[in-house]
Design an enzyme around this catalytic site. Structure first.
Site, PDB file in Angstrom:
ATOM      1  N   HIS A 166       0.823  -1.211   0.000  1.00 37.66           N
ATOM      2  CA  HIS A 166       0.000   0.000   0.000  1.00 37.66           C
ATOM      3  C   HIS A 166       0.855   1.258   0.000  1.00 37.66           C
ATOM      4  O   HIS A 166       0.426   2.294  -0.515  1.00 37.66           O
ATOM      5  CB  HIS A 166      -0.953  -0.017   1.186  1.00 37.66           C
ATOM      6  CG  HIS A 166      -2.110  -0.943   1.003  1.00 37.66           C
ATOM      7  ND1 HIS A 166      -3.415  -0.520   0.873  1.00 37.66           N
ATOM      8  CD2 HIS A 166      -2.159  -2.301   0.904  1.00 37.66           C
ATOM      9  CE1 HIS A 166      -4.208  -1.560   0.704  1.00 37.66           C
ATOM     10  NE2 HIS A 166      -3.475  -2.654   0.735  1.00 37.66           N
ATOM     11  N   ASP A 167       2.048   1.186   0.572  1.00 36.57           N
ATOM     12  CA  ASP A 167       2.947   2.339   0.498  1.00 36.57           C
ATOM     13  C   ASP A 167       3.584   2.434  -0.883  1.00 36.57           C
ATOM     14  O   ASP A 167       3.577   3.491  -1.512  1.00 36.57           O
ATOM     15  CB  ASP A 167       4.038   2.229   1.571  1.00 36.57           C
ATOM     16  CG  ASP A 167       4.904   3.483   1.638  1.00 36.57           C
ATOM     17  OD1 ASP A 167       4.339   4.592   1.703  1.00 36.57           O
ATOM     18  OD2 ASP A 167       6.144   3.357   1.627  1.00 36.57           O
ATOM     19  N   ASP A 213       8.131   5.262  -0.287  1.00 39.29           N
ATOM     20  CA  ASP A 213       8.762   6.418   0.357  1.00 39.29           C
ATOM     21  C   ASP A 213       8.266   6.671   1.775  1.00 39.29           C
ATOM     22  O   ASP A 213       8.584   7.690   2.382  1.00 39.29           O
ATOM     23  CB  ASP A 213       8.547   7.679  -0.486  1.00 39.29           C
ATOM     24  CG  ASP A 213       7.072   8.068  -0.627  1.00 39.29           C
ATOM     25  OD1 ASP A 213       6.200   7.324  -0.120  1.00 39.29           O
ATOM     26  OD2 ASP A 213       6.794   9.112  -1.249  1.00 39.29           O
ATOM     27  N   SER A 241       5.292   7.359   2.805  1.00 39.95           N
ATOM     28  CA  SER A 241       4.273   8.407   2.949  1.00 39.95           C
ATOM     29  C   SER A 241       3.043   7.921   3.703  1.00 39.95           C
ATOM     30  O   SER A 241       2.388   8.712   4.394  1.00 39.95           O
ATOM     31  CB  SER A 241       3.862   8.954   1.572  1.00 39.95           C
ATOM     32  OG  SER A 241       3.216   7.960   0.789  1.00 39.95           O
ATOM     33  N   HIS A 267      -1.245 -12.844  -0.781  1.00 42.88           N
ATOM     34  CA  HIS A 267      -2.527 -13.156  -0.164  1.00 42.88           C
ATOM     35  C   HIS A 267      -2.552 -14.523   0.485  1.00 42.88           C
ATOM     36  O   HIS A 267      -3.517 -14.858   1.183  1.00 42.88           O
ATOM     37  CB  HIS A 267      -3.653 -13.025  -1.188  1.00 42.88           C
ATOM     38  CG  HIS A 267      -4.042 -11.614  -1.475  1.00 42.88           C
ATOM     39  ND1 HIS A 267      -5.080 -11.256  -2.308  1.00 42.88           N
ATOM     40  CD2 HIS A 267      -3.520 -10.439  -1.030  1.00 42.88           C
ATOM     41  CE1 HIS A 267      -5.174  -9.941  -2.368  1.00 42.88           C
ATOM     42  NE2 HIS A 267      -4.229  -9.425  -1.601  1.00 42.88           N
ATOM     43  N   ASP A 303      -7.152 -17.959   2.690  1.00 40.06           N
ATOM     44  CA  ASP A 303      -7.059 -19.399   2.479  1.00 40.06           C
ATOM     45  C   ASP A 303      -7.059 -20.096   3.834  1.00 40.06           C
ATOM     46  O   ASP A 303      -7.105 -19.439   4.883  1.00 40.06           O
ATOM     47  CB  ASP A 303      -5.858 -19.790   1.608  1.00 40.06           C
ATOM     48  CG  ASP A 303      -4.505 -19.679   2.296  1.00 40.06           C
ATOM     49  OD1 ASP A 303      -4.446 -19.496   3.528  1.00 40.06           O
ATOM     50  OD2 ASP A 303      -3.484 -19.777   1.598  1.00 40.06           O
ATOM     51  N   THR A 344      -4.746 -21.809   5.305  1.00 37.56           N
ATOM     52  CA  THR A 344      -3.450 -21.914   5.989  1.00 37.56           C
ATOM     53  C   THR A 344      -2.776 -20.547   6.042  1.00 37.56           C
ATOM     54  O   THR A 344      -1.699 -20.352   5.471  1.00 37.56           O
ATOM     55  CB  THR A 344      -2.532 -22.926   5.278  1.00 37.56           C
ATOM     56  OG1 THR A 344      -2.379 -22.519   3.896  1.00 37.56           O
ATOM     57  CG2 THR A 344      -3.094 -24.335   5.343  1.00 37.56           C
ATOM     58  N   LEU A 364       0.996 -20.084   6.738  1.00 35.54           N
ATOM     59  CA  LEU A 364       1.958 -20.698   5.828  1.00 35.54           C
ATOM     60  C   LEU A 364       2.008 -19.942   4.510  1.00 35.54           C
ATOM     61  O   LEU A 364       0.976 -19.563   3.953  1.00 35.54           O
ATOM     62  CB  LEU A 364       1.588 -22.163   5.543  1.00 35.54           C
ATOM     63  CG  LEU A 364       1.483 -23.097   6.750  1.00 35.54           C
ATOM     64  CD1 LEU A 364       1.051 -24.483   6.293  1.00 35.54           C
ATOM     65  CD2 LEU A 364       2.817 -23.179   7.493  1.00 35.54           C
TER      66      LEU A 364
END
Length: 368
Positions: A76-77, A97, A99, A207, A225, A227, A230
Protein backbone atom coordinates in the site's frame (compact mmCIF):
# COMPACT_ATOMS: atom_id res chain seq x y z
CA UNK A 1 7.16 -8.96 -21.94
CA UNK A 2 6.98 -12.16 -19.88
CA UNK A 3 10.05 -13.68 -21.58
CA UNK A 4 11.98 -10.48 -20.98
CA UNK A 5 11.02 -10.44 -17.31
CA UNK A 6 11.85 -14.10 -16.82
CA UNK A 7 15.25 -13.36 -18.29
CA UNK A 8 15.56 -10.52 -15.82
CA UNK A 9 14.64 -12.94 -13.05
CA UNK A 10 17.51 -15.21 -14.01
CA UNK A 11 19.84 -12.23 -14.09
CA UNK A 12 18.58 -11.05 -10.72
CA UNK A 13 19.07 -14.49 -9.17
CA UNK A 14 22.59 -14.58 -10.50
CA UNK A 15 23.18 -11.12 -9.09
CA UNK A 16 21.96 -12.21 -5.65
CA UNK A 17 24.19 -15.26 -5.75
CA UNK A 18 27.12 -13.19 -6.87
CA UNK A 19 26.48 -10.62 -4.16
CA UNK A 20 26.44 -13.18 -1.39
CA UNK A 21 29.37 -15.07 -2.84
CA UNK A 22 31.34 -11.84 -2.94
CA UNK A 23 30.29 -11.07 0.62
CA UNK A 24 31.74 -14.39 1.67
CA UNK A 25 35.07 -13.58 0.01
CA UNK A 26 35.30 -9.94 1.03
CA UNK A 27 36.17 -8.71 4.44
CA UNK A 28 33.06 -8.11 6.52
CA UNK A 29 32.45 -5.16 8.77
CA UNK A 30 32.26 -5.69 12.52
CA UNK A 31 29.07 -4.04 13.78
CA UNK A 32 29.15 -1.74 16.82
CA UNK A 33 27.07 -4.22 18.84
CA UNK A 34 30.10 -6.52 19.02
CA UNK A 35 27.97 -9.47 17.94
CA UNK A 36 27.16 -9.18 14.25
CA UNK A 37 29.12 -8.57 11.09
CA UNK A 38 27.79 -7.23 7.80
CA UNK A 39 28.88 -6.81 4.21
CA UNK A 40 28.21 -3.07 4.58
CA UNK A 41 28.27 -0.95 7.72
CA UNK A 42 24.93 0.58 6.76
CA UNK A 43 23.30 -2.80 7.43
CA UNK A 44 24.48 -3.02 11.05
CA UNK A 45 21.61 -0.93 12.38
CA UNK A 46 19.10 -3.45 11.05
CA UNK A 47 20.10 -6.23 13.44
CA UNK A 48 18.71 -4.33 16.42
CA UNK A 49 15.57 -3.43 14.46
CA UNK A 50 15.11 -7.07 13.52
CA UNK A 51 15.40 -8.28 17.10
CA UNK A 52 13.03 -5.59 18.35
CA UNK A 53 10.43 -6.44 15.72
CA UNK A 54 10.63 -10.16 16.34
CA UNK A 55 10.32 -9.81 20.08
CA UNK A 56 7.87 -6.97 20.42
CA UNK A 57 5.69 -6.97 17.28
CA UNK A 58 5.79 -10.49 15.89
CA UNK A 59 5.38 -12.40 19.18
CA UNK A 60 8.84 -13.94 19.17
CA UNK A 61 9.00 -14.61 15.44
CA UNK A 62 5.44 -15.69 14.59
CA UNK A 63 3.50 -15.40 11.34
CA UNK A 64 0.89 -13.44 13.24
CA UNK A 65 -1.63 -10.77 12.32
CA UNK A 66 0.99 -8.05 12.66
CA UNK A 67 3.31 -9.92 10.29
CA UNK A 68 0.45 -10.16 7.76
CA UNK A 69 -0.41 -6.48 8.07
CA UNK A 70 3.25 -5.42 7.87
CA UNK A 71 3.55 -7.22 4.55
CA UNK A 72 0.31 -5.64 3.35
CA UNK A 73 1.62 -2.21 4.30
CA UNK A 74 4.64 -2.59 2.01
CA UNK A 75 2.33 -2.82 -1.00
CA UNK A 76 0.00 0.00 0.00
CA UNK A 77 2.95 2.34 0.50
CA UNK A 78 4.93 1.35 -2.59
CA UNK A 79 2.15 1.13 -5.18
CA UNK A 80 1.13 4.76 -4.60
CA UNK A 81 3.09 6.16 -7.52
CA UNK A 82 1.86 7.20 -10.97
CA UNK A 83 4.12 8.27 -13.82
CA UNK A 84 0.90 8.89 -15.77
CA UNK A 85 -0.09 11.61 -13.33
CA UNK A 86 3.42 13.07 -13.48
CA UNK A 87 3.14 13.21 -17.27
CA UNK A 88 0.01 15.35 -16.79
CA UNK A 89 1.97 17.76 -14.61
CA UNK A 90 0.45 16.45 -11.37
CA UNK A 91 2.18 14.93 -8.36
CA UNK A 92 2.01 11.16 -8.75
CA UNK A 93 3.22 9.97 -5.37
CA UNK A 94 6.65 8.74 -4.35
CA UNK A 95 6.18 4.96 -4.28
CA UNK A 96 8.10 3.19 -1.51
CA UNK A 97 8.76 6.42 0.36
CA UNK A 98 7.00 5.86 3.68
CA UNK A 99 4.27 8.41 2.95
CA UNK A 100 1.53 6.13 4.28
CA UNK A 101 3.08 6.42 7.75
CA UNK A 102 4.56 9.92 7.54
CA UNK A 103 1.20 11.32 6.42
CA UNK A 104 -0.94 8.63 8.02
CA UNK A 105 -3.66 11.07 9.03
CA UNK A 106 -4.28 11.55 5.29
CA UNK A 107 -3.40 8.30 3.56
CA UNK A 108 -4.93 5.83 6.02
CA UNK A 109 -8.18 7.66 5.37
CA UNK A 110 -8.13 6.62 1.71
CA UNK A 111 -10.72 3.89 1.16
CA UNK A 112 -8.35 1.04 0.17
CA UNK A 113 -6.13 1.85 3.17
CA UNK A 114 -8.88 1.66 5.78
CA UNK A 115 -7.65 -0.40 8.72
CA UNK A 116 -3.96 0.15 8.04
CA UNK A 117 -3.85 2.88 10.65
CA UNK A 118 -3.59 0.10 13.24
CA UNK A 119 -0.34 -1.40 11.93
CA UNK A 120 1.04 2.07 11.19
CA UNK A 121 0.54 3.06 14.82
CA UNK A 122 1.93 -0.24 16.09
CA UNK A 123 5.06 0.29 14.02
CA UNK A 124 5.52 3.94 14.97
CA UNK A 125 7.30 3.32 18.32
CA UNK A 126 9.80 1.07 16.55
CA UNK A 127 10.59 3.80 14.04
CA UNK A 128 11.13 6.25 16.88
CA UNK A 129 13.46 3.84 18.72
CA UNK A 130 15.74 3.18 15.77
CA UNK A 131 17.77 5.40 13.49
CA UNK A 132 16.07 4.21 10.32
CA UNK A 133 14.07 6.05 7.69
CA UNK A 134 10.34 5.44 7.56
CA UNK A 135 10.41 4.15 3.99
CA UNK A 136 13.20 1.69 4.82
CA UNK A 137 11.45 0.59 8.00
CA UNK A 138 8.14 -0.23 6.30
CA UNK A 139 9.75 -2.46 3.69
CA UNK A 140 12.12 -4.06 6.20
CA UNK A 141 9.33 -4.83 8.67
CA UNK A 142 7.34 -6.48 5.88
CA UNK A 143 10.31 -8.65 4.91
CA UNK A 144 10.91 -9.68 8.52
CA UNK A 145 7.25 -10.41 9.10
CA UNK A 146 7.09 -12.62 6.00
CA UNK A 147 10.22 -14.49 7.12
CA UNK A 148 8.21 -15.87 10.05
CA UNK A 149 5.83 -17.70 7.71
CA UNK A 150 6.99 -21.20 6.83
CA UNK A 151 7.60 -21.55 3.09
CA UNK A 152 8.21 -17.86 2.41
CA UNK A 153 11.17 -16.69 0.34
CA UNK A 154 13.88 -14.51 1.81
CA UNK A 155 12.70 -11.05 0.80
CA UNK A 156 14.92 -8.16 -0.19
CA UNK A 157 15.89 -5.44 2.27
CA UNK A 158 17.48 -2.14 1.28
CA UNK A 159 18.42 0.99 3.19
CA UNK A 160 18.90 4.48 1.84
CA UNK A 161 15.45 5.32 0.49
CA UNK A 162 14.36 8.95 0.50
CA UNK A 163 11.41 9.55 2.80
CA UNK A 164 8.32 11.32 1.53
CA UNK A 165 7.90 15.07 1.87
CA UNK A 166 4.26 15.08 0.82
CA UNK A 167 1.39 12.57 0.86
CA UNK A 168 0.55 10.42 -2.13
CA UNK A 169 -2.66 11.32 -3.96
CA UNK A 170 -5.76 9.24 -3.45
CA UNK A 171 -6.86 6.69 -6.03
CA UNK A 172 -3.56 4.86 -6.56
CA UNK A 173 -4.15 1.71 -4.48
CA UNK A 174 -6.29 -0.97 -6.18
CA UNK A 175 -9.60 -1.90 -4.56
CA UNK A 176 -11.04 -5.43 -4.26
CA UNK A 177 -14.08 -4.35 -6.27
CA UNK A 178 -11.98 -3.12 -9.19
CA UNK A 179 -12.08 -5.06 -12.45
CA UNK A 180 -9.00 -6.94 -13.68
CA UNK A 181 -8.53 -4.24 -16.34
CA UNK A 182 -8.48 -1.52 -13.70
CA UNK A 183 -5.99 -3.43 -11.55
CA UNK A 184 -3.75 -4.37 -14.47
CA UNK A 185 -3.70 -0.77 -15.70
CA UNK A 186 -2.93 0.62 -12.24
CA UNK A 187 -0.03 -1.76 -11.61
CA UNK A 188 1.38 -1.22 -15.08
CA UNK A 189 1.32 2.54 -14.51
CA UNK A 190 3.01 2.27 -11.10
CA UNK A 191 5.81 0.09 -12.49
CA UNK A 192 6.20 1.80 -15.87
CA UNK A 193 4.96 -1.33 -17.61
CA UNK A 194 6.84 -3.97 -15.63
CA UNK A 195 3.91 -5.29 -13.60
CA UNK A 196 1.86 -6.78 -16.41
CA UNK A 197 -1.07 -9.19 -15.79
CA UNK A 198 1.32 -12.11 -15.23
CA UNK A 199 3.36 -10.23 -12.63
CA UNK A 200 0.14 -9.07 -11.01
CA UNK A 201 -0.53 -12.73 -10.26
CA UNK A 202 2.94 -13.00 -8.76
CA UNK A 203 2.26 -10.03 -6.50
CA UNK A 204 -0.99 -11.58 -5.32
CA UNK A 205 1.01 -14.46 -3.86
CA UNK A 206 1.12 -12.26 -0.74
CA UNK A 207 -2.53 -13.16 -0.16
CA UNK A 208 -1.44 -16.61 0.97
CA UNK A 209 -0.71 -14.99 4.35
CA UNK A 210 -3.40 -12.33 4.26
CA UNK A 211 -6.79 -11.69 5.80
CA UNK A 212 -9.65 -9.23 5.37
CA UNK A 213 -10.46 -6.89 8.24
CA UNK A 214 -12.70 -4.18 6.86
CA UNK A 215 -14.51 -5.41 3.75
CA UNK A 216 -16.87 -7.07 6.21
CA UNK A 217 -16.09 -5.46 9.58
CA UNK A 218 -18.30 -7.99 11.40
CA UNK A 219 -15.68 -10.73 10.82
CA UNK A 220 -12.22 -9.13 11.11
CA UNK A 221 -9.18 -11.26 10.43
CA UNK A 222 -10.90 -13.58 7.95
CA UNK A 223 -8.13 -15.35 5.95
CA UNK A 224 -8.01 -15.74 2.19
CA UNK A 225 -7.06 -19.40 2.48
CA UNK A 226 -7.16 -22.17 5.07
CA UNK A 227 -3.45 -21.91 5.99
CA UNK A 228 -2.82 -18.21 6.71
CA UNK A 229 0.24 -19.03 8.80
CA UNK A 230 1.96 -20.70 5.83
CA UNK A 231 3.41 -19.12 2.69
CA UNK A 232 2.13 -21.86 0.41
CA UNK A 233 0.01 -22.38 -2.69
CA UNK A 234 -3.29 -23.09 -0.90
CA UNK A 235 -4.45 -19.58 -1.80
CA UNK A 236 -4.13 -20.33 -5.52
CA UNK A 237 -5.96 -23.63 -5.10
CA UNK A 238 -8.76 -22.37 -2.90
CA UNK A 239 -9.57 -19.34 -5.04
CA UNK A 240 -10.44 -21.78 -7.85
CA UNK A 241 -12.95 -23.69 -5.70
CA UNK A 242 -16.67 -23.12 -6.15
CA UNK A 243 -17.93 -20.47 -3.74
CA UNK A 244 -20.91 -21.54 -1.67
CA UNK A 245 -21.55 -18.92 1.02
CA UNK A 246 -20.45 -15.65 2.59
CA UNK A 247 -18.54 -16.00 5.86
CA UNK A 248 -20.22 -12.99 7.48
CA UNK A 249 -23.08 -10.66 6.56
CA UNK A 250 -22.21 -10.49 2.86
CA UNK A 251 -22.42 -9.75 0.10
CA UNK A 252 -20.30 -6.67 0.68
CA UNK A 253 -18.67 -4.48 -1.94
CA UNK A 254 -15.53 -6.32 -3.13
CA UNK A 255 -16.62 -9.72 -1.80
CA UNK A 256 -17.85 -12.90 -3.48
CA UNK A 257 -18.88 -16.26 -2.03
CA UNK A 258 -16.13 -18.43 -0.57
CA UNK A 259 -15.85 -22.23 -0.42
CA UNK A 260 -15.10 -22.64 3.29
CA UNK A 261 -16.64 -21.48 6.53
CA UNK A 262 -14.56 -18.59 7.87
CA UNK A 263 -12.66 -18.02 4.62
CA UNK A 264 -12.96 -14.68 2.82
CA UNK A 265 -12.79 -14.25 -0.93
CA UNK A 266 -12.07 -10.93 -2.60
CA UNK A 267 -13.91 -10.19 -5.81
CA UNK A 268 -10.61 -9.15 -7.43
CA UNK A 269 -8.90 -12.45 -6.58
CA UNK A 270 -11.90 -14.37 -7.91
CA UNK A 271 -11.89 -12.41 -11.16
CA UNK A 272 -8.14 -12.54 -11.84
CA UNK A 273 -8.08 -16.27 -11.12
CA UNK A 274 -10.64 -16.70 -13.91
CA UNK A 275 -9.52 -14.04 -16.39
CA UNK A 276 -8.37 -15.37 -19.78
CA UNK A 277 -5.09 -13.46 -19.47
CA UNK A 278 -4.15 -14.86 -16.09
CA UNK A 279 -6.08 -18.07 -15.38
CA UNK A 280 -3.34 -20.43 -16.54
CA UNK A 281 -0.64 -18.49 -14.72
CA UNK A 282 -2.79 -18.61 -11.60
CA UNK A 283 -3.27 -22.37 -11.91
CA UNK A 284 0.48 -22.87 -12.48
CA UNK A 285 1.13 -21.86 -8.86
CA UNK A 286 -0.98 -24.69 -7.45
CA UNK A 287 1.32 -27.25 -5.83
CA UNK A 288 4.42 -25.42 -7.10
CA UNK A 289 6.16 -24.11 -4.00
CA UNK A 290 9.35 -23.23 -5.86
CA UNK A 291 7.40 -20.91 -8.12
CA UNK A 292 5.51 -19.42 -5.17
CA UNK A 293 8.82 -18.48 -3.58
CA UNK A 294 10.80 -17.36 -6.60
CA UNK A 295 8.16 -15.26 -8.29
CA UNK A 296 7.17 -13.40 -5.14
CA UNK A 297 10.80 -12.84 -4.21
CA UNK A 298 11.33 -11.25 -7.61
CA UNK A 299 8.31 -8.94 -7.60
CA UNK A 300 8.77 -7.89 -3.98
CA UNK A 301 12.31 -6.78 -4.78
CA UNK A 302 11.03 -4.45 -7.49
CA UNK A 303 7.92 -3.36 -5.59
CA UNK A 304 10.00 -2.38 -2.58
CA UNK A 305 12.07 0.13 -4.54
CA UNK A 306 9.37 1.78 -6.66
CA UNK A 307 10.13 5.49 -6.88
CA UNK A 308 13.67 5.03 -5.60
CA UNK A 309 17.03 4.89 -7.37
CA UNK A 310 18.53 1.48 -6.67
CA UNK A 311 22.02 2.92 -7.17
CA UNK A 312 21.47 5.00 -4.03
CA UNK A 313 20.50 1.98 -1.91
CA UNK A 314 22.48 -0.56 0.08
CA UNK A 315 21.39 -4.19 -0.17
CA UNK A 316 20.98 -5.59 3.36
CA UNK A 317 19.01 -8.72 2.49
CA UNK A 318 21.51 -10.76 4.51
CA UNK A 319 19.84 -9.42 7.69
CA UNK A 320 16.50 -10.99 6.77
CA UNK A 321 16.25 -14.53 8.22
CA UNK A 322 15.88 -17.40 5.80
CA UNK A 323 12.35 -18.70 6.47
CA UNK A 324 11.66 -22.23 7.60
CA UNK A 325 10.87 -24.72 4.85
CA UNK A 326 7.27 -25.67 4.19
CA UNK A 327 6.37 -29.05 5.61
CA UNK A 328 2.78 -29.38 4.40
CA UNK A 329 1.80 -30.38 0.87
CA UNK A 330 -0.88 -28.58 -1.11
CA UNK A 331 -4.19 -30.34 -0.63
CA UNK A 332 -7.92 -30.00 -1.07
CA UNK A 333 -9.48 -28.88 2.21
CA UNK A 334 -11.34 -31.65 4.01
CA UNK A 335 -14.73 -32.27 2.43
CA UNK A 336 -13.76 -30.92 -0.99
CA UNK A 337 -12.21 -32.43 -4.11
CA UNK A 338 -11.43 -31.95 -7.78
CA UNK A 339 -15.19 -31.90 -8.43
CA UNK A 340 -15.40 -28.55 -6.62
CA UNK A 341 -12.92 -26.77 -8.91
CA UNK A 342 -14.02 -24.06 -11.34
CA UNK A 343 -11.22 -24.59 -13.83
CA UNK A 344 -10.73 -21.50 -15.98
CA UNK A 345 -7.48 -22.66 -17.59
CA UNK A 346 -8.19 -25.15 -20.34
CA UNK A 347 -4.62 -25.40 -21.65
CA UNK A 348 -3.20 -27.59 -18.90
CA UNK A 349 -4.75 -30.23 -16.62
CA UNK A 350 -5.43 -29.32 -13.02
CA UNK A 351 -2.87 -30.82 -10.63
CA UNK A 352 -3.77 -34.07 -8.89
CA UNK A 353 -3.96 -33.40 -5.17
CA UNK A 354 -4.96 -35.30 -2.03
CA UNK A 355 -7.86 -34.27 0.18
CA UNK A 356 -7.23 -33.59 3.84
CA UNK A 357 -8.95 -36.12 6.14
CA UNK A 358 -11.60 -35.28 8.68
CA UNK A 359 -14.74 -33.12 8.81
CA UNK A 360 -15.17 -30.24 6.38
CA UNK A 361 -12.55 -27.55 6.92
CA UNK A 362 -13.49 -24.44 8.89
CA UNK A 363 -11.05 -21.52 8.93
CA UNK A 364 -10.30 -19.58 12.11
CA UNK A 365 -9.72 -15.81 12.02
CA UNK A 366 -6.28 -14.29 12.41
CA UNK A 367 -6.55 -11.70 15.15
CA UNK A 368 -4.00 -9.48 16.93
Amino acid sequence: MTFKLLSSLVTLAALFQGTYAAAGLNRRVACPDGVHTASNAACCQLFAVREDLQKNLFDGGQCNAEAHESLRLTFHDAIAISPALEAEGKFGGGGADGSIAIFSEIETGFHPNIGLDEIVEKQRPFIRRHNLGVADFIQFAGAIGASNCDGAPQLAAFVGRKDATRPAPDGLVPEPFHTPDQIFDRLADASQGEFDPILTVWLLTAHTVAAANDVDPTIPGSPFDSTPELFDSQFFLETTLQGTAFPGNGPNQGEVESPLKGEFRLQSDFAIARDDRTACEWQSFVNNQTKVQQMFQFVFHDLSILGQNIDDLVDCTEVVPIPRALREATHFPAGLSRADINQACQETPFPTLPTAPGPKTSVRPVLP
